[in-house]
Design a protein around this motif. Structure first.
Motif, mmCIF file in Angstrom:
data_model
loop_
_atom_site.group_PDB
_atom_site.id
_atom_site.type_symbol
_atom_site.label_atom_id
_atom_site.label_comp_id
_atom_site.label_asym_id
_atom_site.label_seq_id
_atom_site.Cartn_x
_atom_site.Cartn_y
_atom_site.Cartn_z
ATOM 1 N N ARG A 131 0.852 -1.189 0.000
ATOM 2 C CA ARG A 131 0.000 0.000 0.000
ATOM 3 C C ARG A 131 0.887 1.237 0.000
ATOM 4 O O ARG A 131 1.774 1.372 0.821
ATOM 5 C CB ARG A 131 -0.893 -0.017 1.236
ATOM 6 N N THR A 132 0.629 2.147 -0.933
ATOM 7 C CA THR A 132 1.397 3.391 -0.993
ATOM 8 C C THR A 132 0.847 4.370 0.046
ATOM 9 O O THR A 132 -0.296 4.234 0.490
ATOM 10 C CB THR A 132 1.305 4.040 -2.384
ATOM 11 N N PRO A 133 1.625 5.384 0.411
ATOM 12 C CA PRO A 133 1.126 6.383 1.366
ATOM 13 C C PRO A 133 -0.155 7.078 0.898
ATOM 14 O O PRO A 133 -1.050 7.323 1.703
ATOM 15 C CB PRO A 133 2.287 7.370 1.479
ATOM 16 N N LEU A 134 -0.264 7.366 -0.400
ATOM 17 C CA LEU A 134 -1.489 8.013 -0.886
ATOM 18 C C LEU A 134 -2.687 7.070 -0.757
ATOM 19 O O LEU A 134 -3.768 7.494 -0.334
ATOM 20 C CB LEU A 134 -1.328 8.468 -2.342
ATOM 21 N N ALA A 135 -2.505 5.811 -1.089
ATOM 22 C CA ALA A 135 -3.592 4.840 -0.933
ATOM 23 C C ALA A 135 -3.981 4.713 0.535
ATOM 24 O O ALA A 135 -5.174 4.639 0.871
ATOM 25 C CB ALA A 135 -3.179 3.489 -1.498
ATOM 26 N N GLU A 136 -2.985 4.707 1.412
ATOM 27 C CA GLU A 136 -3.246 4.623 2.861
ATOM 28 C C GLU A 136 -4.017 5.848 3.342
ATOM 29 O O GLU A 136 -4.975 5.736 4.103
ATOM 30 C CB GLU A 136 -1.933 4.492 3.620
ATOM 31 N N ALA A 137 -3.606 7.026 2.885
ATOM 32 C CA ALA A 137 -4.274 8.267 3.298
ATOM 33 C C ALA A 137 -5.715 8.307 2.797
ATOM 34 O O ALA A 137 -6.621 8.719 3.518
ATOM 35 C CB ALA A 137 -3.502 9.475 2.773
ATOM 36 N N PRO A 147 -10.432 17.116 9.621
ATOM 37 C CA PRO A 147 -9.637 17.942 8.704
ATOM 38 C C PRO A 147 -8.176 17.488 8.609
ATOM 39 O O PRO A 147 -7.532 17.713 7.585
ATOM 40 C CB PRO A 147 -9.746 19.347 9.272
ATOM 41 N N ASP A 148 -7.659 16.848 9.662
ATOM 42 C CA ASP A 148 -6.283 16.347 9.613
ATOM 43 C C ASP A 148 -6.126 15.288 8.534
ATOM 44 O O ASP A 148 -5.087 15.197 7.881
ATOM 45 C CB ASP A 148 -5.868 15.748 10.964
ATOM 46 N N ARG A 149 -7.155 14.483 8.318
ATOM 47 C CA ARG A 149 -7.085 13.432 7.293
ATOM 48 C C ARG A 149 -6.993 14.052 5.899
ATOM 49 O O ARG A 149 -6.228 13.597 5.060
ATOM 50 C CB ARG A 149 -8.313 12.514 7.369
ATOM 51 N N ARG A 150 -7.762 15.092 5.661
ATOM 52 C CA ARG A 150 -7.693 15.779 4.357
ATOM 53 C C ARG A 150 -6.352 16.482 4.185
ATOM 54 O O ARG A 150 -5.786 16.502 3.106
ATOM 55 C CB ARG A 150 -8.846 16.771 4.238
ATOM 56 N N GLU A 151 -5.860 17.060 5.280
ATOM 57 C CA GLU A 151 -4.565 17.738 5.234
ATOM 58 C C GLU A 151 -3.450 16.745 4.884
ATOM 59 O O GLU A 151 -2.547 17.064 4.102
ATOM 60 C CB GLU A 151 -4.264 18.402 6.576
ATOM 61 N N ILE A 152 -3.522 15.550 5.437
ATOM 62 C CA ILE A 152 -2.514 14.533 5.150
ATOM 63 C C ILE A 152 -2.514 14.177 3.665
ATOM 64 O O ILE A 152 -1.452 14.056 3.046
ATOM 65 C CB ILE A 152 -2.725 13.287 6.030
ATOM 66 N N ILE A 153 -3.694 14.030 3.077
ATOM 67 C CA ILE A 153 -3.778 13.728 1.638
ATOM 68 C C ILE A 153 -3.133 14.854 0.842
ATOM 69 O O ILE A 153 -2.356 14.609 -0.090
ATOM 70 C CB ILE A 153 -5.244 13.499 1.204
ATOM 71 N N ASN A 154 -3.416 16.097 1.212
ATOM 72 C CA ASN A 154 -2.827 17.246 0.513
ATOM 73 C C ASN A 154 -1.312 17.301 0.688
ATOM 74 O O ASN A 154 -0.585 17.652 -0.246
ATOM 75 C CB ASN A 154 -3.473 18.545 0.997
ATOM 76 N N ILE A 155 -0.817 16.953 1.863
ATOM 77 C CA ILE A 155 0.630 16.938 2.114
ATOM 78 C C ILE A 155 1.304 15.914 1.201
ATOM 79 O O ILE A 155 2.340 16.193 0.587
ATOM 80 C CB ILE A 155 0.924 16.614 3.601
ATOM 81 N N ILE A 156 0.712 14.744 1.110
ATOM 82 C CA ILE A 156 1.303 13.673 0.297
ATOM 83 C C ILE A 156 1.265 14.032 -1.184
ATOM 84 O O ILE A 156 2.237 13.810 -1.908
ATOM 85 C CB ILE A 156 0.585 12.337 0.577
ATOM 86 N N LEU A 157 0.162 14.609 -1.639
ATOM 87 C CA LEU A 157 0.071 15.031 -3.037
ATOM 88 C C LEU A 157 1.089 16.136 -3.338
ATOM 89 O O LEU A 157 1.731 16.119 -4.386
ATOM 90 C CB LEU A 157 -1.353 15.486 -3.369
ATOM 91 N N ALA A 158 1.238 17.073 -2.400
ATOM 92 C CA ALA A 158 2.192 18.172 -2.592
ATOM 93 C C ALA A 158 3.639 17.651 -2.629
ATOM 94 O O ALA A 158 4.508 18.266 -3.248
ATOM 95 C CB ALA A 158 2.031 19.206 -1.490
ATOM 96 N N ALA A 159 3.869 16.516 -1.972
ATOM 97 C CA ALA A 159 5.218 15.936 -1.942
ATOM 98 C C ALA A 159 5.517 15.134 -3.216
ATOM 99 O O ALA A 159 6.615 14.609 -3.367
ATOM 100 C CB ALA A 159 5.371 15.035 -0.727
ATOM 101 N N GLY A 160 4.539 15.037 -4.125
ATOM 102 C CA GLY A 160 4.796 14.381 -5.403
ATOM 103 C C GLY A 160 4.243 12.980 -5.551
ATOM 104 O O GLY A 160 4.682 12.239 -6.435
#
Length: 163
Positions: A131-137, A147-160
């Motif tokens: 499982r990749t971090p994006l799939a996990e998020a 809101p922390d869960r949505r923020e985590i998805i945005n952090i991972i997407l912003a990291a590429g």
């Protein structure tokens, strides 16, 4: 005679249990890898630093437990640097790095996720369960209003992370 034998055995058992039982203390002490992982759940940065200086054994399990349970990103930075010094580099070991990152994602800790990504963990690597971090998020945040869960998805997407 039987009473004395029983009493003697009882005294020996008490002595052995006192001598070989783990010492419970509020402060840090030298620990094996499993005990250190449990200690990292709620320990402060100072306690972890002290325990490491006493020779506690660093392991990937300590990183995973701390990423999930300990909300302090400074604790994660200390543990990741210590692990790297011990030969366990999260940026090079993709399975372990992704496992630690996924653990922070499951714990819902955006600041810890940022610290792990800043350390150089590959956001597109998969853990032992593939499982990749994006799939996990996405899995963890699927039905969440947090809101922390949505923020985590945005952090991972912003990291590429690749979609």
């Amino acid at each position: 005679m039987r009473r004395y034998k029983f009493l003697f055995i009882l005294i020996i058992c008490v002595i052995v249990s006192v001598l070989f039982s783990p010492v419970v203390s509020m402060g840090a002490s030298r620990m094996n890898a499993a005990d250190f992982a449990i200690f990292c759940k709620k320990a402060t940065l100072t306690e972890i630093r002290e325990s490491l200086s006493l020779g506690s054994v660093m392991s990937d399990q300590a990183l995973i437990v701390a990423a999930f349970n300990n909300p302090d990103p400074e604790v994660m930075k200390l543990l990741m640097n210590t692990a790297k010094d011990a030969g366990l580099d999260l940026a090079k070991s993709q399975k372990i790095g992704a496992g630690v990152l996924n653990s922070a994602i499951r714990g819902g800790r955006p600041e810890v996720v940022k610290a792990i990504i800043a350390f150089g963990v590959n956001v597109n690597a998969s853990d032992k369960t593939f499982r990749t971090p994006l799939a996990e998020a996405r899995y963890c945040g699927m039905n969440s209003q947090d809101p922390d869960r949505r923020e985590i998805i945005n952090i991972i997407l912003a990291a590429g992370a690749r979609r």
